[in-house]
Design a protein around this motif. Structure first.
Motif, PDB file in Angstrom:
ATOM      1  N   ARG A   1       0.836  -1.184   0.000  1.00  0.00           N
ATOM      2  CA  ARG A   1       0.000   0.000   0.000  1.00  0.00           C
ATOM      3  C   ARG A   1       0.878   1.243   0.000  1.00  0.00           C
ATOM      4  O   ARG A   1       1.979   1.241   0.530  1.00  0.00           O
ATOM      5  CB  ARG A   1      -0.890   0.004   1.235  1.00  0.00           C
ATOM      6  CG  ARG A   1      -1.921  -1.092   1.183  1.00  0.00           C
ATOM      7  CD  ARG A   1      -2.768  -1.244   2.410  1.00  0.00           C
ATOM      8  NE  ARG A   1      -3.150  -0.028   3.048  1.00  0.00           N
ATOM      9  CZ  ARG A   1      -3.790   0.024   4.194  1.00  0.00           C
ATOM     10  NH1 ARG A   1      -4.102  -1.084   4.823  1.00  0.00           N
ATOM     11  NH2 ARG A   1      -4.131   1.154   4.740  1.00  0.00           N
ATOM     12  N   THR A   2       0.364   2.301  -0.549  1.00  0.00           N
ATOM     13  CA  THR A   2       1.080   3.575  -0.617  1.00  0.00           C
ATOM     14  C   THR A   2       0.274   4.630   0.131  1.00  0.00           C
ATOM     15  O   THR A   2      -0.945   4.708  -0.021  1.00  0.00           O
ATOM     16  CB  THR A   2       1.266   4.012  -2.083  1.00  0.00           C
ATOM     17  OG1 THR A   2       2.008   3.006  -2.768  1.00  0.00           O
ATOM     18  CG2 THR A   2       2.001   5.330  -2.173  1.00  0.00           C
ATOM     19  N   PHE A   3       0.967   5.425   0.937  1.00  0.00           N
ATOM     20  CA  PHE A   3       0.331   6.511   1.669  1.00  0.00           C
ATOM     21  C   PHE A   3       1.014   7.819   1.302  1.00  0.00           C
ATOM     22  O   PHE A   3       2.226   7.870   1.120  1.00  0.00           O
ATOM     23  CB  PHE A   3       0.457   6.302   3.181  1.00  0.00           C
ATOM     24  CG  PHE A   3      -0.249   5.078   3.675  1.00  0.00           C
ATOM     25  CD1 PHE A   3      -1.606   5.109   3.954  1.00  0.00           C
ATOM     26  CD2 PHE A   3       0.437   3.889   3.855  1.00  0.00           C
ATOM     27  CE1 PHE A   3      -2.260   3.973   4.394  1.00  0.00           C
ATOM     28  CE2 PHE A   3      -0.203   2.753   4.300  1.00  0.00           C
ATOM     29  CZ  PHE A   3      -1.560   2.794   4.571  1.00  0.00           C
ATOM     30  N   THR A   4       0.240   8.870   1.203  1.00  0.00           N
ATOM     31  CA  THR A   4       0.765  10.200   0.930  1.00  0.00           C
ATOM     32  C   THR A   4       0.282  11.121   2.033  1.00  0.00           C
ATOM     33  O   THR A   4      -0.896  11.110   2.391  1.00  0.00           O
ATOM     34  CB  THR A   4       0.252  10.719  -0.425  1.00  0.00           C
ATOM     35  OG1 THR A   4       0.658   9.805  -1.444  1.00  0.00           O
ATOM     36  CG2 THR A   4       0.808  12.095  -0.730  1.00  0.00           C
ATOM     37  N   GLY A   5       1.202  11.904   2.598  1.00  0.00           N
ATOM     38  CA  GLY A   5       0.819  12.831   3.648  1.00  0.00           C
ATOM     39  C   GLY A   5       2.021  13.590   4.159  1.00  0.00           C
ATOM     40  O   GLY A   5       3.131  13.472   3.648  1.00  0.00           O
TER      41      GLY A   5
ATOM     42  N   GLU B   1       7.213   4.323  15.198  1.00  0.00           N
ATOM     43  CA  GLU B   1       6.003   4.739  14.498  1.00  0.00           C
ATOM     44  C   GLU B   1       6.215   6.024  13.717  1.00  0.00           C
ATOM     45  O   GLU B   1       7.016   6.874  14.079  1.00  0.00           O
ATOM     46  CB  GLU B   1       4.878   4.949  15.514  1.00  0.00           C
ATOM     47  CG  GLU B   1       3.565   5.380  14.910  1.00  0.00           C
ATOM     48  CD  GLU B   1       2.488   5.643  15.944  1.00  0.00           C
ATOM     49  OE1 GLU B   1       1.415   5.071  15.806  1.00  0.00           O
ATOM     50  OE2 GLU B   1       2.722   6.428  16.884  1.00  0.00           O
ATOM     51  N   LEU B   2       5.456   6.167  12.650  1.00  0.00           N
ATOM     52  CA  LEU B   2       5.405   7.375  11.842  1.00  0.00           C
ATOM     53  C   LEU B   2       3.933   7.750  11.712  1.00  0.00           C
ATOM     54  O   LEU B   2       3.105   6.889  11.428  1.00  0.00           O
ATOM     55  CB  LEU B   2       5.998   7.089  10.459  1.00  0.00           C
ATOM     56  CG  LEU B   2       6.274   8.253   9.554  1.00  0.00           C
ATOM     57  CD1 LEU B   2       7.491   9.027  10.043  1.00  0.00           C
ATOM     58  CD2 LEU B   2       6.509   7.763   8.143  1.00  0.00           C
TER      59      LEU B   2
ATOM     60  N   ARG C   1       7.049   1.570  11.834  1.00  0.00           N
ATOM     61  CA  ARG C   1       8.279   1.633  11.044  1.00  0.00           C
ATOM     62  C   ARG C   1       8.681   0.267  10.511  1.00  0.00           C
ATOM     63  O   ARG C   1       9.222   0.159   9.410  1.00  0.00           O
ATOM     64  CB  ARG C   1       9.409   2.227  11.869  1.00  0.00           C
ATOM     65  CG  ARG C   1       9.311   3.728  12.020  1.00  0.00           C
ATOM     66  CD  ARG C   1      10.617   4.281  12.564  1.00  0.00           C
ATOM     67  NE  ARG C   1      10.569   5.713  12.662  1.00  0.00           N
ATOM     68  CZ  ARG C   1      10.914   6.551  11.681  1.00  0.00           C
ATOM     69  NH1 ARG C   1      11.317   6.068  10.531  1.00  0.00           N
ATOM     70  NH2 ARG C   1      10.853   7.841  11.854  1.00  0.00           N
ATOM     71  N   SER C   2       8.406  -0.766  11.270  1.00  0.00           N
ATOM     72  CA  SER C   2       8.776  -2.115  10.841  1.00  0.00           C
ATOM     73  C   SER C   2       8.011  -2.553   9.596  1.00  0.00           C
ATOM     74  O   SER C   2       8.429  -3.482   8.915  1.00  0.00           O
ATOM     75  CB  SER C   2       8.548  -3.114  11.977  1.00  0.00           C
ATOM     76  OG  SER C   2       7.177  -3.145  12.334  1.00  0.00           O
ATOM     77  N   GLU C   3       6.911  -1.894   9.275  1.00  0.00           N
ATOM     78  CA  GLU C   3       6.111  -2.246   8.104  1.00  0.00           C
ATOM     79  C   GLU C   3       6.369  -1.328   6.908  1.00  0.00           C
ATOM     80  O   GLU C   3       5.805  -1.542   5.839  1.00  0.00           O
ATOM     81  CB  GLU C   3       4.625  -2.234   8.462  1.00  0.00           C
ATOM     82  CG  GLU C   3       4.267  -3.287   9.491  1.00  0.00           C
ATOM     83  CD  GLU C   3       2.790  -3.270   9.878  1.00  0.00           C
ATOM     84  OE1 GLU C   3       2.063  -2.361   9.435  1.00  0.00           O
ATOM     85  OE2 GLU C   3       2.393  -4.173  10.626  1.00  0.00           O
ATOM     86  N   ILE C   4       7.220  -0.307   7.085  1.00  0.00           N
ATOM     87  CA  ILE C   4       7.514   0.628   6.003  1.00  0.00           C
ATOM     88  C   ILE C   4       8.673   0.074   5.185  1.00  0.00           C
ATOM     89  O   ILE C   4       9.760  -0.167   5.712  1.00  0.00           O
ATOM     90  CB  ILE C   4       7.866   2.024   6.558  1.00  0.00           C
ATOM     91  CG1 ILE C   4       6.657   2.611   7.283  1.00  0.00           C
ATOM     92  CG2 ILE C   4       8.318   2.951   5.426  1.00  0.00           C
ATOM     93  CD1 ILE C   4       6.948   3.910   8.009  1.00  0.00           C
ATOM     94  N   GLU C   5       8.429  -0.132   3.907  1.00  0.00           N
ATOM     95  CA  GLU C   5       9.470  -0.639   3.015  1.00  0.00           C
ATOM     96  C   GLU C   5      10.289   0.491   2.418  1.00  0.00           C
ATOM     97  O   GLU C   5      11.488   0.352   2.206  1.00  0.00           O
ATOM     98  CB  GLU C   5       8.852  -1.467   1.891  1.00  0.00           C
ATOM     99  CG  GLU C   5       8.214  -2.751   2.366  1.00  0.00           C
ATOM    100  CD  GLU C   5       7.602  -3.550   1.227  1.00  0.00           C
ATOM    101  OE1 GLU C   5       7.870  -3.240   0.050  1.00  0.00           O
ATOM    102  OE2 GLU C   5       6.848  -4.486   1.539  1.00  0.00           O
TER     103      GLU C   5
END
Length: 68
Positions: free
Chosen positions: A1-5, A14-15, A29-33
């Motif tokens: 999935r892609t998030f924009t913000g 966390e972010l 953060r552990s799920e952000i590629e």
């Protein structure tokens, strides 16, 4: 999935992105590629033609204050 913000909070685990008015996406953060900066300004194009010099100065001062 892609998030924009806009990144409004960062911790070691966390972010938090602001994705809209009063809308936030919490990401581990552990799920952000991958993270990439945006290539488009959030300011409307031509805003310098709409605002007078004092309004531009006020806008810059406001933006320099950072997130609330």
């Amino acid at each position: 999935r892609t998030f924009t913000g806009i990144v409004v909070k960062e911790t070691s685990t966390e972010l938090v992105l602001a994705t809209g008015p009063q809308q936030f996406q919490h990401l581990l953060r552990s799920e952000i590629e991958e993270m990439q900066p945006g290539s488009v300004s959030l300011m409307p194009q031509g805003i310098d033609k709409i605002l007078n010099p004092q309004e531009i100065a006020d806008l810059i001062a406001f933006l320099k204050q950072g997130p609330r």
